[in-house]
Design a protein around this motif. Sequence first.
Motif, short mmCIF file in Angstrom:
data_model
loop_
_atom_site.label_atom_id
_atom_site.label_comp_id
_atom_site.label_asym_id
_atom_site.label_seq_id
_atom_site.Cartn_x
_atom_site.Cartn_y
_atom_site.Cartn_z
N SER A 113 0.83 -1.21 0.00
CA SER A 113 0.00 0.00 0.00
C SER A 113 0.87 1.25 0.00
CB SER A 113 -0.99 -0.01 1.17
OG SER A 113 -0.36 0.38 2.34
N MET A 114 2.06 1.19 0.59
CA MET A 114 2.95 2.35 0.54
C MET A 114 3.44 2.59 -0.87
SD MET A 114 5.10 2.12 4.06
CE MET A 114 6.03 3.57 3.82
N SER B 73 0.52 6.40 -7.05
CA SER B 73 -0.76 7.02 -7.41
C SER B 73 -0.61 8.47 -7.79
CB SER B 73 -1.76 6.92 -6.25
OG SER B 73 -1.96 5.60 -5.90
N SER C 80 5.09 12.89 -3.89
CA SER C 80 3.83 12.17 -3.90
C SER C 80 3.56 11.48 -2.57
CB SER C 80 3.81 11.14 -5.04
OG SER C 80 4.69 10.09 -4.75
N GLN C 81 4.62 11.26 -1.80
CA GLN C 81 4.40 10.64 -0.50
C GLN C 81 5.57 10.96 0.42
OE1 GLN C 81 2.89 6.29 1.07
NE2 GLN C 81 4.67 6.33 -0.25
N HIS D 277 1.83 1.70 -3.51
CA HIS D 277 0.65 2.14 -4.25
C HIS D 277 0.43 3.63 -4.08
CE1 HIS D 277 -3.67 2.87 -4.92
NE2 HIS D 277 -3.56 1.89 -5.80
N ARG D 278 0.54 4.11 -2.85
CA ARG D 278 0.31 5.54 -2.62
C ARG D 278 1.37 6.37 -3.31
NH1 ARG D 278 -1.77 3.98 2.57
NH2 ARG D 278 0.31 4.06 3.49
#
Lengths: 292, 274
Positions: free
Chosen positions: B109-110, B116, B233-234, B112-113
């Motif tokens: 999920s990290m 994204s 982005s993160q 993915h974020r």
Amino acid sequence: ISSTWYWPGRRATMEAAAFKRLYPHEYYAKFISEGARPDGRPLARARPSSVAIGVAGTAHGSALVKVGRTTVMAAVKLEACQPDPDAPDRGFLDVVVEFPPMCSASTRPGRPNEDAHFVARRIEDALFDSAAIDKRKLTIKEGLWVWKICLDVYCLDHDGSVLDAGLMAALAALRDAKVPHVVVDDRGKITYGGRKTDEREPDEGKIEVAAAPVAVTTALYRKHLIVDPDAEEEALAEATVTVTMDAKGGKVVGMHKPGGTAEASETDLMHCVAACRLNLEARAKAVDGAFL
Amino acid sequence: RLGDSRPPQDARSDPTMTLSREDGRSAEQMRPIFVKTGVISQAAGSAYVELDKTKVMCGVYGPRQGGPGTDKVEFDRGRLDVDVKLATFATSGARGKVAQGDAEREFSSMVHRALSGAVMTETFPKTTVDVFATVLEANGSELCATIAAASAALCEAGVAMRDLISACTVTRNRRTTTTTEVPGGGADGGADGGAEGGADGPNALLLDPARGEAAAAEAGVTLAYMCRLGEASQVVATGTWDGESLDDAVQLAASGCARVDAALREALRSSVSA
């Protein structure tokens, strides 16, 4: 690149790629009827293979094998453990085969691949039936400590005949493996890297691999025998036969035909054995070559 | 833009005030990066990234119909599905479990974020792009290597992205006896990238931590950054930070991202021209 393909009874022209997508069997049959395959190989030719060892620094032994575009990585980790009370002088060999979702378009996360278990059991069978691995050679101290060989085989790129490549990778990883030095004291406690009784003893021993089993898979397709099928050919095949032979001695140590819609006659099976014999030396040499 | 306010490398890495780490690097030095694309023949796009001993392989499939559980399709945008697996032999020591469960899910999920922010899902509505990665050897900064591999693989697959995403981690480690400091003439406290004197003693900011350094860290920050656009982005920060040191850490991470970005572009360029 587009070429003209005619569908019998109907005049239509379409690109080769589209024809292949819509009528895969007709597309493939056109090649087979000429005695060749889409990648240019004759029906009886296996793909070239290459082997590299010591690719995973975190494992005791490892190997990376490519057969054509099929890429398989095997890693060996040794753990000391208690033996089974019924077999105090035998170690263990645990083979796990993984098809991570990245290896092919049909593998998805969360759904275990049906082939994984089959390939794992065949690799295990090949290693024991050819006596490549003898569990009795894995004892550290009888009744107290034995080695468990954890052999993990990961398919990184699935382009058919994963069992063939997987067995080569398993063999190479086992031969590459360095067994850590351990010492068992009087109370039965084990320590890794203990004091060597003899200074000339090497720090790390090797696993004794007494045979060189090689597997060659042949697909059956409309009465033709296709040696070393790639992923597309495997999908079209009606059945596959895998023959395992020991390169040291030339004896057949295993033959498997897991179901399928086509039957294999005795002649077919003999041809499959011959195909294995033909490719035996080349594959065994590829594994040996990694250790030169 | 992040990274602009950092003085050039030479001024900061004054050898007389350099911290040396286990593998001989300075605090601001990244490990050698190797990127190769086109490594999985079955995938639409694929990449293999090595950060010294950390090795990650990634394959991208799609746009295609989503796997099970993706029945709810949005009409105007596509899905980006990420799955990362850790190989059982990836870490030293005992063999890991095949299904790592929560750890893998969180890792996925990290990634993915981070992705994204760049992937333009409106270009493949109603379909799914699958990003599958396997960590073959974990020796620190696996997340960064995975994001870099995913970026390169997505690019090779022709998935529209606003920019390449690169990621870098910076950890704050207490200086211990294993990290030796060579004192020099110029007593510039900031020369090694944010040494903090405080009640806890001096700390160092380490770029691209290896496994041991990451395990011993007090705090860390991972930055996923789009270098050309200058957008993050993160950002994931763990541990306690005060504003200034966090800013320093993020700047340092951005400079690391620039290096990763350059390596990705070089690999993609050579694969296209080959």
